[in-house]
Design an enzyme around this catalytic site. Structure first.
Site, PDB file in Angstrom:
ATOM      1  NE  ARG A  59     -23.714  12.280  17.500  1.00 44.12           N
ATOM      2  CZ  ARG A  59     -24.812  12.986  17.716  1.00 44.12           C
ATOM      3  NH1 ARG A  59     -25.312  13.760  16.791  1.00 44.12           N
ATOM      4  NH2 ARG A  59     -25.420  12.918  18.887  1.00 44.12           N
ATOM      5  CE  LYS A 101     -22.716  16.861  11.554  1.00 46.09           C
ATOM      6  NZ  LYS A 101     -22.661  15.679  12.431  1.00 46.09           N
ATOM      7  CG  HIS A 139     -21.282   5.029  19.312  1.00 45.00           C
ATOM      8  ND1 HIS A 139     -21.750   4.271  20.344  1.00 45.00           N
ATOM      9  CD2 HIS A 139     -21.689   6.289  19.556  1.00 45.00           C
ATOM     10  CE1 HIS A 139     -22.385   5.058  21.204  1.00 45.00           C
ATOM     11  NE2 HIS A 139     -22.366   6.279  20.740  1.00 45.00           N
ATOM     12  CD  GLU A 193     -20.444   1.067  25.579  1.00 48.00           C
ATOM     13  OE1 GLU A 193     -20.148   0.768  26.744  1.00 48.00           O
ATOM     14  OE2 GLU A 193     -19.706   0.865  24.623  1.00 48.00           O
ATOM     15  CB  ILE A 201     -31.589   3.374  23.465  1.00 51.49           C
ATOM     16  CG1 ILE A 201     -30.913   2.031  23.716  1.00 51.49           C
ATOM     17  CG2 ILE A 201     -31.189   4.340  24.543  1.00 51.49           C
ATOM     18  CD1 ILE A 201     -31.399   1.279  24.947  1.00 51.49           C
ATOM     19  N   GLY A 202     -34.548   4.619  22.044  1.00 52.28           N
ATOM     20  CA  GLY A 202     -35.389   5.807  21.904  1.00 52.28           C
ATOM     21  C   GLY A 202     -35.440   6.377  20.504  1.00 52.28           C
TER      22      GLY A 202
HETATM   23  N1  GLN Z   1     -33.154   8.293  24.055  1.00 48.53           N
HETATM   24  C1  GLN Z   1     -31.958   8.779  23.473  1.00 48.53           C
HETATM   25  C2  GLN Z   1     -31.817   8.284  22.049  1.00 48.53           C
HETATM   26  O1  GLN Z   1     -32.170   7.192  21.790  1.00 48.53           O
HETATM   27  C3  GLN Z   1     -30.744   8.360  24.254  1.00 48.53           C
HETATM   28  C4  GLN Z   1     -29.483   8.887  23.662  1.00 48.53           C
HETATM   29  C5  GLN Z   1     -28.290   8.754  24.541  1.00 48.53           C
HETATM   30  O2  GLN Z   1     -28.292   8.033  25.504  1.00 48.53           O
HETATM   31  N2  GLN Z   1     -27.237   9.437  24.221  1.00 48.53           N
HETATM   32  O3  GLN Z   1     -31.334   8.969  21.173  1.00 48.53           O
HETATM   33 ZN    ZN Z   2     -26.890   6.228  25.142  1.00 50.08          ZN
END
Ligand code: GLN
Ligand code: ZN
Length: 764
Positions: free
Chosen positions: A524, A19, A703, A674, A440-441
């Site tokens: 990763r 990595k 990604h 996604e 998404i967070g």
């Molecule tokens: N809430 C998580 C983030 O934003 C979701 C990650 C994921 O779906 N792999 O990192």
């Molecule tokens: Zn995700």
């Protein structure tokens, strides 16, 4: 004499050396020569780690992905990079991730910045491979250099090399035909490349080649099944002996087909298909090798060696020299070495085995088979003691939790009102524009954040300083999101090392390794927590951070949780009770957190089920059972809230066309998924199924380091709006932004917010 071997070794390195080598190369900090040398060092070390085996896999190493390696070996590159210049390794990274090294790729100007290849899950694991792209004109032209070099490298080190390749049918099955053409029609063009590859290996004096055909444990169309016999007949005279490897499940209706193939040996996953051993042995010609995967290559528990010997000894007596033993599958899916774990609870550690320990189990079993149990009596006794200690440990069993699971009934997973009613109530408390924007967070996990977290973990930073640093980071995320003019904000997840580990650490019943890393994709890695006992939540886990974040802004703040199915699927889980039971235990624990967030005034709660789909059994006949308990677990977690509370869920890489009804059944108010890499292909599911609730198809491929433009995003959203009414669409990235840098995130989200505004304006 039984032969011992291995199907594949984890390549990332015990300290994730690969990595770090990759990432520093991509950043332009190290040269290609250095990266190549590190790769060779790792291969050499891993071969040494396996030295006690009779045959050692070669070619299981990959700089990014073994399927992408196979594509390059077969001279099969996506059309968009075929004319690229420069070093093949740079081209390889361009296909993998859209670009190669910053600065050092001389052809970044002409060849950098292409669409990265699509990724998807490797069977039912959490490993992602780069999907081969086919069309009716696909041609192959062999480039055996990589494999031949590695074989020569192994030879020079005295390694008893057994090259490993992906078989032709599995390779075709793993790919996608962009033009909808029949992949199987390419087989005739593909086989000469395989034949030439095997001949080249034979020319190097290779005796055995392991050819992986794991699609043989899946439901196959008749045409695919029929293709096996001809394909392997075409490869039969190539001068090497073929060990055809199947794993991850039983062969069932494919067993007779497999037994009759003109190969020199078959590997069967005896952990998952133990009851097929006899049938396979009976069906195979008497001169063939039978390789049995007797140690689970997918989990981290010690094998009950006595139990294995009880059934394996008679098989060994019958097969004699024809018996080989190995782990059930490649060890890619387990961490490297338990010996390096210093902090792991001693008692729990005594129950575990990582890759190196699993190979020790294999050699121990081989000694017991060859010389008799008495020759290894002490080792067997120690193993039995560990197995018994785990089975009887009070740390594993919590009667209150078992009772709570037994009391679960239908009501627990039901929302009060139907979506239409909830939607109206939510609209009145949450005034949001058309095409609301959110993320998404997670926000970038900067070096500073990671340093603070690891200093706190190491005890060199006190709680107050740590919390102040995290609060500052949360504030930064909030301010950035306000400046970007996003509609629904997140706190950014700075305090979370990992979306599963973070929760596991706060739940009873979990243990953690220090370095139990497993490759997820490319560079990763994830460190799956170890679910060893009954699960409970001693105290709230996220409420303080989320309410702090909400206190900084008048905009709605999403509470952010990981769902039970994802926690389960991304953990190493118990093998002493059904997965469903472990999942219900998790559901009850996370439900308490949902209700606490709601009580604290949080009006939107996202429960990530990123891994729901990957838990699907490989055989369709088992889907309904899995989806039944998985969906119910989500509902138990989410659906105890008031109608005015908006529940979101998020899924990554969810090709969910075939499970859309189950997803609708989860009854989340909003789902984000996604989609951007597949150009909204995933939304085809909505043609035949009227998904009732709101949906945010991801428009920014997180990604890849590439920045999407406003026009690209508008285009994607317009495609989405052809299938889903605009009133039910959200605008958001594909996934969390933790692996990206702020320098990428700001321009990308600027494009995203501008796109949403433009869409609103044109709708008005
Ligand atoms: N809430 C998580 C983030 O934003 C979701 C990650 C994921 O779906 N792999 O990192
Ligand atoms: Zn995700």
């Amino acid at each position: 004499m039984v032969t011992t071997h291995n199907l594949g070794f984890p390549r990332i390195g015990a300290r994730r050396e690969l990595k770090f080598a990759l990432e520093s190369y991509w950043k332009g900090e190290t040269s290609r020569e250095e990266l190549t040398r590190k790769g060779a060092d790792l291969r050499a070390r891993h071969w040494r780690d396996q030295a006690a085996l009779d045959l050692i896999p070669v070619g299981d190493f990959a700089f990014y992905d073994q399927v992408l390696d196979m594509s390059f070996t077969l001279g099969h590159l996506p059309a968009r990079v075929r004319d690229f210049h420069g070093h093949p390794l740079d081209n390889y990274f361009r296909v993998a991730r859209g670009r190669s090294a910053a600065g050092t790729d001389d052809h970044a100007g002409c060849c950098g910045g292409v669409a990265a290849g699509e990724m998807t899950k490797w069977f039912d694991t959490n490993y992602h491979y780069i999907v081969p792209e086919f069309d009716a004109d696909t041609k192959f032209s062999l480039d055996p250099a990589r494999l031949l070099e590695q074989v020569a490298e192994a030879r020079a080190l005295g390694v008893k090399a057994k090259p490993v390749i992906i078989g032709p049918l599995t390779y075709l099955a793993l790919g996608k035909a962009k033009d909808g053409s029949d992949r199987l029609a390419l087989l005739a063009r593909l086989l000469p490349a395989y034949a030439a590859l095997l001949a080249a290996l034979a020319g190097q004096g290779v005796e055995w080649v392991q050819i992986d055909e794991p699609i043989l444990v899946t439901d196959l169309d008749p045409a695919w099944r029929a293709a096996f016999a001809g394909a392997y007949k075409a490869l039969a005279g190539c001068g090497v002996r073929l060990l055809l490897a199947t794993y991850f499940g039983p062969l069932r209706e494919n067993l007779d087909l497999v037994a009759a193939l003109p190969v020199h040996g078959i590997h069967l996953d005896a952990v998952n298909a133990g009851d097929e051993v006899d049938a396979l042995v009976r069906a195979m010609p008497a001169d063939r090798v039978v390789s049995l995967g007797v140690v689970n290559g997918r989990n981290i528990w010690k094998t009950d060696l006595t139990a294995v010997l009880n059934w394996l000894e008679p098989v060994a007596a019958r097969l004699g020299d024809r018996l080989w033993i190995a782990p059930s599958c490649s060890l890619l899916h387990v961490p490297v070495d338990l010996a390096g774990e210093r902090k792991l609870d001693q008692e729990i550690k005594s129950w575990l085995a990582f890759a190196i320990q699993k190979l020790e189990e294999i050699t121990l079993l081989a000694r017991a088979l060859t010389r008799g149990r008495a020759a290894v009596a002490d080792d067997l006794a120690r193993n039995q003691a560990a197995i018994a200690a785990r089975r009887n440990s009070p740390r594993v069993h919590n009667p209150a939790v078992k009772q709570a699971v037994a009391r679960i009934d239908d009501r627990l997973g039901r929302r009060q009102g139907p979506f239409a009613l909830r939607n109206a109530r939510q609209k009145s408390v949450l005034p949001l524009p058309l095409y609301p924007t959110t993320t998404i967070g997670s926000f970038p996990q900067t070096r500073e954040i990671r340093l603070v977290r690891s200093a706190f973990k190491a005890g060199t930073l006190d709680l107050n300083t740590y919390q102040a640093a995290m609060r500052q980071e949360i504030e930064r995320s909030v301010r950035e999101q306000e400046a970007l003019d996003l509609d629904v904000l997140v706190h950014g997840e700075a305090e979370r090392n990992d979306m599963v580990e973070y929760f596991g650490e706060q739940l009873e019943g979990y243990a953690f390794s220090q370095a139990g890393w497993v490759q997820s994709y490319g560079s990763r890695c994830v460190k799956p927590p170890i679910l060893f006992g009954d699960i409970s939540r001693p105290r709230p886990m996220t409420v303080e951070w989320i309410t702090y974040a909400q206190s900084l802004t008048p905009k709605p703040m999403k509470g952010m949780l990981t769902g039970p199915v994802t926690i389960l699927n991304w953990s190493f889980v118990r093998d002493d009770q059904p997965r469903a039971i472990s999942c219900f235990q998790l559901a009850l624990a996370i439900r308490e957190e949902v209700l606490d967030l709601e009580k604290a005034g949080i009006r939107i709660i996202q429960i990530d089920e990123a891994a729901l789909r990957e838990g699907l059994p490989l055989r369709r006949s088992q889907w309904a059972d899995y989806l039944g308990w998985a969906v119910e677990s989500f509902r138990i977690t989410a659906n105890g809230v008031d109608d005015a509370t908006q529940i979101h869920t998020h899924m990554c890489y969810s090709e969910f066309n075939d499970i859309i009804a189950a997803i609708a059944d989860m009854d989340a108010d909003v789902i984000t998924i996604e989609t951007s890499r597949s150009d909204m292909d995933l939304l085809k599911a909505f043609d035949s199924f009227n998904y009732p609730n709101q949906i945010g198809p991801g428009v920014y491929d997180i990604h890849s380091p590439n920045i999407p433009t406003e026009a690209q995003i508008i285009d994607l959203m317009n495609k989405a709006a052809q299938r889903i009414p605009a009133e039910r669409l959200w605008v958001n990235p594909d996934c969390g932004l933790k692996t990206r840098a702020w320098g990428e995130v700001i321009p990308a989200l600027t494009s995203m917010v501008n796109a949403a505004k433009a869409l609103r304006a044109s709708a008005a």
